[in-house]
Scaffold this active site. Structure first.
Site, mmCIF file in Angstrom:
data_model
loop_
_atom_site.group_PDB
_atom_site.id
_atom_site.type_symbol
_atom_site.label_atom_id
_atom_site.label_comp_id
_atom_site.label_asym_id
_atom_site.label_seq_id
_atom_site.Cartn_x
_atom_site.Cartn_y
_atom_site.Cartn_z
ATOM 1 N N CYS A 204 0.797 -1.240 0.000
ATOM 2 C CA CYS A 204 0.000 0.000 0.000
ATOM 3 C C CYS A 204 0.820 1.276 0.000
ATOM 4 C CB CYS A 204 -0.931 0.010 1.204
ATOM 5 S SG CYS A 204 -2.168 -1.278 1.142
HETATM 6 C C1 UDX Z 1 -0.817 -0.090 5.622
HETATM 7 C C2 UDX Z 1 -1.756 0.795 6.450
HETATM 8 O O1 UDX Z 1 -1.298 0.814 7.810
HETATM 9 C C3 UDX Z 1 -3.189 0.312 6.346
HETATM 10 O O2 UDX Z 1 -4.057 1.190 7.060
HETATM 11 C C4 UDX Z 1 -3.595 0.275 4.873
HETATM 12 O O3 UDX Z 1 -4.904 -0.218 4.703
HETATM 13 C C5 UDX Z 1 -2.615 -0.588 4.058
HETATM 14 O O4 UDX Z 1 -1.273 -0.119 4.269
HETATM 15 P P1 UDX Z 1 0.358 -2.477 5.887
HETATM 16 O O5 UDX Z 1 1.052 -2.138 4.612
HETATM 17 O O6 UDX Z 1 -0.264 -3.815 6.053
HETATM 18 O O7 UDX Z 1 -0.823 -1.405 6.187
HETATM 19 O O8 UDX Z 1 1.426 -2.357 7.051
HETATM 20 P P2 UDX Z 1 1.896 -1.272 8.138
HETATM 21 O O9 UDX Z 1 1.878 -1.917 9.464
HETATM 22 O O10 UDX Z 1 1.185 0.008 8.007
HETATM 23 O O11 UDX Z 1 3.437 -1.076 7.727
HETATM 24 C C6 UDX Z 1 3.823 -0.609 6.439
HETATM 25 C C7 UDX Z 1 5.329 -0.459 6.373
HETATM 26 O O12 UDX Z 1 5.780 0.625 7.190
HETATM 27 C C8 UDX Z 1 6.111 -1.693 6.855
HETATM 28 O O13 UDX Z 1 7.198 -1.924 5.995
HETATM 29 C C9 UDX Z 1 6.594 -1.283 8.243
HETATM 30 O O14 UDX Z 1 7.793 -1.936 8.601
HETATM 31 C C10 UDX Z 1 6.828 0.205 8.055
HETATM 32 N N1 UDX Z 1 6.721 0.988 9.306
HETATM 33 C C11 UDX Z 1 5.541 1.056 9.969
HETATM 34 C C12 UDX Z 1 7.822 1.688 9.779
HETATM 35 O O15 UDX Z 1 8.916 1.648 9.181
HETATM 36 N N2 UDX Z 1 7.696 2.449 10.907
HETATM 37 C C13 UDX Z 1 6.521 2.551 11.597
HETATM 38 O O16 UDX Z 1 6.489 3.269 12.605
HETATM 39 C C14 UDX Z 1 5.409 1.834 11.116
#
Ligand code: UDX
Length: 422
Positions: free
Chosen positions: A264
């Site tokens: 996403c």
């Molecule tokens: C995301 C959105 O959170 C969700 O609301 C939407 O519907 C789809 O996209 P997702 O991709 O499943 O969900 O994972 P998420 O937990 O949001 O993490 C996305 C990426 O960001 C991961 O690679 C994670 O490692 C990274 N991340 C997340 C960080 O580097 N730091 C953070 O503080 C949070």
């Protein structure tokens, strides 16, 4: 309610199972019979904790078919949950959305009675009332909002916690332009006790993109500040713990590291940039969010080279291949640019992940894959921590060079330990 779900990827599979759990009859539609066979036997076509159990529990309310015609005839609401990939320039590729809309339109041509078509796939603002409406009207010969309804109902699911996100949402967004479609969605979510926002369809579509873009911005911001903190000997996590306590800011999504991956954030931020550029208002902040995210994983390799300047022939362990823990999804995983950079430097890569090895092997068939995380640590000259799987916290890193991209506190016992932003 009788609901058809077009597309049994991540969004379709989770959404359909949850609607069945809420007491609705759900018909899943896909072009791949193998995925439908799985659903029919209570197995999810994608990995998501708890989803097999939810499908199995509700099998008596679930059916699955390749026959779009039958599925739409037998239901009164259709959720479009097909994929929205990117074009090479980052803009959204609507080909699956348009063909699903045409398929639905063909059936609506012959179907009597009101039918509501809900777009759940992530689409840029304007898509539902633009491409979807045109395709439906052209294929059915009927007029939207007079003969059938249209709505937008974006999802906010995180992989790994998708079921909790559906059943305990922060908010439900309903984009509707006609009272009947609004009523359908309101009654579907009647039992939910959270803010429900009813807005125009293009606003609902925009809320989804802006939410993802803002969360991605928080991460890139934390990484940019994290890079500065690192040079000053400050622990970024301590800084953001203090910053996040401001109620206006909120502590979530400030974990600095090697950046965001997944299906996403990278795709949605690029699609929003492309939409803004096409509208003549090229965005500066969003472009920087992407730029920071592209450089951040390479910093891990740069830190490694401080300790091993020549990587040629060195056996470098990449620990964690999925884009985040608790999923087998490697889409836009930060382990990919890191592996590319290591191979460019002439290193030999040994990789491990609890779930994602098979998908990663398809991208890098010549890399070595360890049988376990312990094996990787034992045989690698240095270890790069790229995904914060829980099991990596229990490993013994004593005596190793460890460069940590995700903050695994136990790894600090390495003979050399460096965090990317701490
Ligand atoms: C995301 C959105 O959170 C969700 O609301 C939407 O519907 C789809 O996209 P997702 O991709 O499943 O969900 O994972 P998420 O937990 O949001 O993490 C996305 C990426 O960001 C991961 O690679 C994670 O490692 C990274 N991340 C997340 C960080 O580097 N730091 C953070 O503080 C949070």
């Amino acid at each position: 309610m009788k609901i058809s779900i077009l597309g049994t990827g991540y969004v379709g599979a989770v959404t359909g199972a949850c609607f069945a759990e809420l007491g609705n009859d759900v018909v899943f539609v896909d072009i791949y019979p193998a995925k439908l066979d799985m659903i029919r036997t209570g197995r999810s076509p994608i990995f998501e904790p708890g989803l097999d159990e939810l499908l199995t529990k509700n099998l008596d309310r679930i059916s699955a078919t390749t026959d779009t015609d039958m599925a739409i005839r037998e239901t009164s609401v259709t959720f479009i949950c097909v994929g929205t990939p990117s074009n090479p320039d980052g803009s959204i590729d609507l080909r699956f959305i348009e063909s699903a809309s045409r398929d639905i339109g063909q059936v609506l041509k012959e179907k009597d009675g009101w039918h509501t078509v809900v777009v759940k796939s992530t689409v840029v603002s304007g898509t539902t009332l633009g491409s979807v409406r045109s395709a439906l009207e052209a294929a059915s010969g009927k007029v939207a909002f007079r003969d059938f309804g249209l709505a937008s109902n974006p999802e906010f699911l995180k992989e790994g916690s998708a079921l909790a996100d559906v059943f305990s949402p922060d908010r439900i967004v309903i984009g509707a332009e006609d009272p009947r479609s609004q009523e359908v969605l309101e009654s579907l979510y009647d039992s939910f006790d959270c803010p429900k926002l009813v807005v125009a369809i293009p606003v609902a579509e925009m809320i989804k993109y802006v939410s993802n873009a803002f969360l991605a911005t928080k991460i890139s911001f934390a990484n940019e500040i994290g890079n500065l903190c690192k040079t000053m000997g400050l622990d970024t996590a301590e800084v953001f713990a203090g910053v996040g306590l401001d109620a206006r800011i909120n502590p979530a999504f400030f974990r600095s590291g090697i950046g965001f991956g997944g299906s996403c954030f990278p795709k949605d931020v690029r699609a929003l940039i492309a939409q803004a550029e096409a509208a003549g208002v090229p965005p500066k902040i969003l472009s920087s969010v992407v730029a920071v995210n592209e450089v951040q994983p390479l910093r891990l390799v740069a830190l490694l080279k401080k300790h091993l300047p020549d990587l040629k022939g060195k056996r470098i362990g990449v620990l964690g291949l999925s884009f985040k823990p608790d999923t087998d999804d490697i889409r836009e995983s930060r382990a990919i640019p890191i592996t590319e950079e290591l191979l460019k430097e002439g290193a030999s890569v040994i990789a491990y992940d609890p779930l994602a090895i098979e998908s990663f092997r398809r991208l890098y068939p010549d890399s070595t894959y360890a049988a376990s995380a312990e094996d990787l640590i034992k045989t690698a000259d240095a270890v790069l921590l790229t995904t914060e799987w829980k099991e990596f916290e229990a490993l013994d890193y004593t005596g190793k060079i460890v460069i940590d991209g995700r903050r695994v506190p136990k790894a600090a016992v390495g003979s050399i330990y460096e965090g990317v932003c701490w």
